[in-house]
Design an enzyme around this catalytic site. Structure first.
Site, PDB file in Angstrom:
ATOM      1  N   GLU A  77      34.587  32.855  29.123  1.00 51.68           N
ATOM      2  CA  GLU A  77      34.356  31.492  29.598  1.00 51.68           C
ATOM      3  C   GLU A  77      34.716  31.398  31.066  1.00 51.68           C
ATOM      4  O   GLU A  77      35.570  32.147  31.559  1.00 51.68           O
ATOM      5  CB  GLU A  77      35.235  30.499  28.835  1.00 51.68           C
ATOM      6  CG  GLU A  77      34.920  30.349  27.373  1.00 51.68           C
ATOM      7  CD  GLU A  77      35.961  29.518  26.646  1.00 51.68           C
ATOM      8  OE1 GLU A  77      35.626  28.992  25.578  1.00 51.68           O
ATOM      9  OE2 GLU A  77      37.104  29.427  27.144  1.00 51.68           O
ATOM     10  N   LYS A  85      36.672  30.371  34.155  1.00 52.57           N
ATOM     11  CA  LYS A  85      38.038  29.911  34.437  1.00 52.57           C
ATOM     12  C   LYS A  85      37.930  28.925  35.602  1.00 52.57           C
ATOM     13  O   LYS A  85      37.729  29.319  36.741  1.00 52.57           O
ATOM     14  CB  LYS A  85      38.962  31.068  34.806  1.00 52.57           C
ATOM     15  CG  LYS A  85      40.406  30.615  34.980  1.00 52.57           C
ATOM     16  CD  LYS A  85      41.325  31.733  35.373  1.00 52.57           C
ATOM     17  CE  LYS A  85      42.776  31.286  35.321  1.00 52.57           C
ATOM     18  NZ  LYS A  85      43.046  29.992  35.970  1.00 52.57           N
ATOM     19  N   GLU A  90      39.672  21.814  30.380  1.00 50.91           N
ATOM     20  CA  GLU A  90      40.022  21.802  31.792  1.00 50.91           C
ATOM     21  C   GLU A  90      39.412  20.558  32.421  1.00 50.91           C
ATOM     22  O   GLU A  90      38.220  20.276  32.232  1.00 50.91           O
ATOM     23  CB  GLU A  90      39.486  23.058  32.487  1.00 50.91           C
ATOM     24  CG  GLU A  90      40.083  23.319  33.837  1.00 50.91           C
ATOM     25  CD  GLU A  90      41.345  24.171  33.787  1.00 50.91           C
ATOM     26  OE1 GLU A  90      41.922  24.425  34.858  1.00 50.91           O
ATOM     27  OE2 GLU A  90      41.742  24.577  32.680  1.00 50.91           O
ATOM     28  N   PHE A 104      37.317  23.761  25.613  1.00 53.32           N
ATOM     29  CA  PHE A 104      37.175  25.169  25.220  1.00 53.32           C
ATOM     30  C   PHE A 104      37.968  25.555  23.969  1.00 53.32           C
ATOM     31  O   PHE A 104      37.936  26.716  23.559  1.00 53.32           O
ATOM     32  CB  PHE A 104      37.539  26.104  26.373  1.00 53.32           C
ATOM     33  CG  PHE A 104      38.902  25.892  26.979  1.00 53.32           C
ATOM     34  CD1 PHE A 104      40.063  26.230  26.306  1.00 53.32           C
ATOM     35  CD2 PHE A 104      39.017  25.377  28.258  1.00 53.32           C
ATOM     36  CE1 PHE A 104      41.301  26.045  26.868  1.00 53.32           C
ATOM     37  CE2 PHE A 104      40.261  25.189  28.842  1.00 53.32           C
ATOM     38  CZ  PHE A 104      41.412  25.527  28.144  1.00 53.32           C
ATOM     39  N   ARG A 120      52.095  34.819  25.456  1.00 59.55           N
ATOM     40  CA  ARG A 120      51.142  35.711  26.110  1.00 59.55           C
ATOM     41  C   ARG A 120      50.992  36.910  25.174  1.00 59.55           C
ATOM     42  O   ARG A 120      51.809  37.807  25.160  1.00 59.55           O
ATOM     43  CB  ARG A 120      51.667  36.151  27.476  1.00 59.55           C
ATOM     44  CG  ARG A 120      51.596  35.059  28.533  1.00 59.55           C
ATOM     45  CD  ARG A 120      51.946  35.613  29.913  1.00 59.55           C
ATOM     46  NE  ARG A 120      51.690  34.638  30.957  1.00 59.55           N
ATOM     47  CZ  ARG A 120      52.557  33.738  31.389  1.00 59.55           C
ATOM     48  NH1 ARG A 120      53.752  33.678  30.840  1.00 59.55           N
ATOM     49  NH2 ARG A 120      52.245  32.894  32.342  1.00 59.55           N
ATOM     50  N   LYS A 163      42.807  36.671  31.665  1.00 62.98           N
ATOM     51  CA  LYS A 163      42.065  36.045  32.761  1.00 62.98           C
ATOM     52  C   LYS A 163      41.686  37.107  33.775  1.00 62.98           C
ATOM     53  O   LYS A 163      42.485  37.998  34.091  1.00 62.98           O
ATOM     54  CB  LYS A 163      42.885  34.926  33.406  1.00 62.98           C
ATOM     55  CG  LYS A 163      44.303  35.256  33.780  1.00 62.98           C
ATOM     56  CD  LYS A 163      45.049  33.995  34.201  1.00 62.98           C
ATOM     57  CE  LYS A 163      46.535  34.252  34.346  1.00 62.98           C
ATOM     58  NZ  LYS A 163      47.295  33.032  34.632  1.00 62.98           N
TER      59      LYS A 163
END
Length: 556
Positions: free
Chosen positions: A252, A254, A304, A345, A420, A426
């Site tokens: 996707e 960022k 976002e 998302f 994480r 990313k």
């Protein structure tokens, strides 16, 4: 519980460097003081409220200085002088109490419960005369305080306790006090906190119902959860291999915006940042878009918020959007000046918890409740493929569109709040910006001599300590430098000449030309030609870049 007993604990923790000893001290106190457990787990972190509670004491250092003067009879100039000498307004308060000019014959004994009640009252004061009421309330607490008590009262009011106790210590102490303290116990407390962001609830349940009770805690609409965090990949192929080596990945855009968690409860919509701040009032257009285009009775959606230029349709940088995040007044004007799109998302809850569901299922539920895509709300641009060329193409498109890069996700992965975990990576340009915390500073020379213009930057090592990676002194406009100074001066803990040591709280985005080995800084690295990009108010201190990341960039 007498507040003096808590102050004794503060002092003991402050003098204790070993985290294991701090954990044991807190665990013993929680066990011995069951009636105040729920207050202690927040007060020991230097704040009166749980992490997601958006109540704010709204007390500045200058208001606190006024309150100290009112309680002790000393002038504000004298308090200011002691503050400069010690670098700590709490220490200045202690000195003022020691030299109190208007000591009363009879003082009331402070209790933890009484102090908490006063702090909650301070947070509720609003409107005309509220600042005076806050000053009176703080002065009232200080007038009944011994010097050391005054020191910690002031630090608590300023939410800067300075005893070195973080969320990890509280987590381990709860596990040790009520569950036994094994790794499994700690994991149970951690998981419960991730879905509640409320150590008061976690401590109470651990004490009363143990591990089984903690396992029953679930996410709740209206109460934000810690978002799942991504690791950084050096390339598209590295990210694909890490998250899903044997299958397709979901990639996707960022976006260069603000990560948002949107809670839907009937007609009520609440918007939280990734740091759990409630910014619903700042984004009435997002609320309206969700109310119109999300068909769900209860939901927690993630996306976002990105600003766009109404004339060109192009996206705006985060630094422009941040003006809306911080604005509390004249919201209609900023809504018109900086319109936004909510790009969704993920879905963590749609009529039921989806945390244990794979990403593909969560996205299906998201698609099912999003009734229409408009300029105000739509799905984030994405691509599902196991072909690196297809993912590379999306990456190039994202950069060409002015976005930061892409997110690469495992379609079969569950949602892991706050972790994480390697389920999500990313991918951004190799030599990119770093998010770093300001650890020290020096006042500038010449016309900027009253501004903190030389900033020392720190990254996190494996233990969570900050290691400096260079000094930043370029890239600021006069207005930005004034803002930097305004935000750093309350964080000063020590002053020597024009140099100051800071509580590491302010996170900045910094660009640079290269990284070089350097014995000058305790990280052993230095950024070459660092330049200020902007404030990262959407990031917590725990989100700053790691020393491992700096080392990998250096190796490249």
């Amino acid at each position: 519980m007498e507040y003096g007993r808590l102050v004794e604990l503060y002092a003991e923790l402050s003098a204790t460097e070993a985290n294991t000893e701090q954990t044991a001290l807190i665990a013993r106190t929680l066990t011995a003081r069951p009636e105040t457990v729920e207050l202690l787990v927040t007060l020991l972190q230097g704040r009166p409220f749980v992490a997601w509670d958006d109540r704010d004491l709204g007390v500045s250092s200058s208001l606190t200085r006024t309150a100290i003067a009112k309680a002790t009879g000393h002038s504000e100039a004298q308090i200011e002088e002691w503050w400069r000498e010690t670098g700590d307004l709490g220490s200045a308060a202690a000195r003022a109490i020691e030299n109190d000019r208007q000591q009363t014959l009879f003082g009331q004994s402070l209790t933890v419960e009484g102090v908490q009640d006063t702090l909650e009252a301070i947070a509720a004061y609003d409107g005309a005369g509220s600042q005076e009421r806050k000053v009176d309330a703080i002065a009232g607490l200080l007038s009944d305080a011994e010097p050391e008590t005054a020191q910690y009262l002031v630090r608590t009011v300023l939410e800067n306790l300075r005893i070195g106790v973080g969320e990890g210590t509280i987590r381990d102490a709860i596990a040790q006090a009520f569950l036994g303290g094994s790794e499994a116990d700690i994991a149970a407390v951690e998981r419960a906190y991730q879905v509640t962001n409320d150590y008061r609830t976690v401590a109470a349940v651990a004490r009363g119902s143990g591990v089984e009770g903690l396992a029953e805690l679930e996410i709740q609409v209206g109460r934000p959860i810690a978002v799942m965090l991504a690791e950084k990949a050096e390339s598209v192929r590295t990210g694909m291999d890490r998250v899903a080596p044997d299958g397709p990945v979901l990639a996707e855009y960022k976006y260069d915006g603000m990560r948002a968690q949107v809670h839907v409860d009937g007609a009520d919509v609440t918007v939280f940042t990734r740091r759990l701040a409630d910014v619903t009032a700042q984004f009435p257009d997002v609320v309206a878009a969700v109310q119109e285009h999300v068909d769900a009775e209860q939901a927690i959606l993630e996306g976002e918020i990105v600003g766009y230029d109404p004339e060109t349709g192009g996206t705006l940088p985060f630094q422009t959007l941040s003006k809306r995040i911080k604005r509390k007044y004249d919201l209609q004007a900023t809504k018109t000046e900086i319109p936004v799109t909510l790009l969704l998302f993920d879905a963590m809850y749609v009529e039921e918890s989806l945390l244990e569901a794979p990403l593909t299922q969560r996205l299906d539920r998201l698609e099912s409740v999003l009734t229409e895509s408009t300029q105000e709300i739509e799905r984030a641009r994405n691509c599902m493929s196991e072909d690196p060329a297809a993912i590379e193409a999306l990456y190039e498109d994202a950069l060409a569109a002015g976005q930061e890069g892409i997110m690469v996700k495992n379609p079969a992965a569950t949602y892991q709040p706050g972790n994480r975990v390697g389920y999500m990576m990313k991918v951004k340009p190799t030599l990119e910006t770093l998010d770093l915390v300001v650890t020290r500073a020096t006042y500038s020379e010449g016309r900027r001599s009253n501004q903190l213009g030389r900033l020392y930057l720190g990254c996190r090592d494996a233990s969570g300590e900050f290691k400096e990676v260079g000094r930043l002194s370029t890239g600021f406009t006069d207005e930005e430098l004034a803002t930097v100074t305004e935000r750093l001066e309350p964080l000063i803990v020590e002053t020597e000449g024009r140099d100051v040591v800071l509580d590491p709280e302010l996170v900045l985005e910094v660009e640079f030309e290269e990284i070089q080995a350097s014995p000058e800084y305790d990280s052993s690295y230095a950024l070459r030609f660092p330049r200020f990009v902007g404030f990262r108010d959407d990031l917590a201190v725990s989100d700053v870049d790691t020393l491992d990341r700096v080392e990998r960039l250096y190796d490249q």
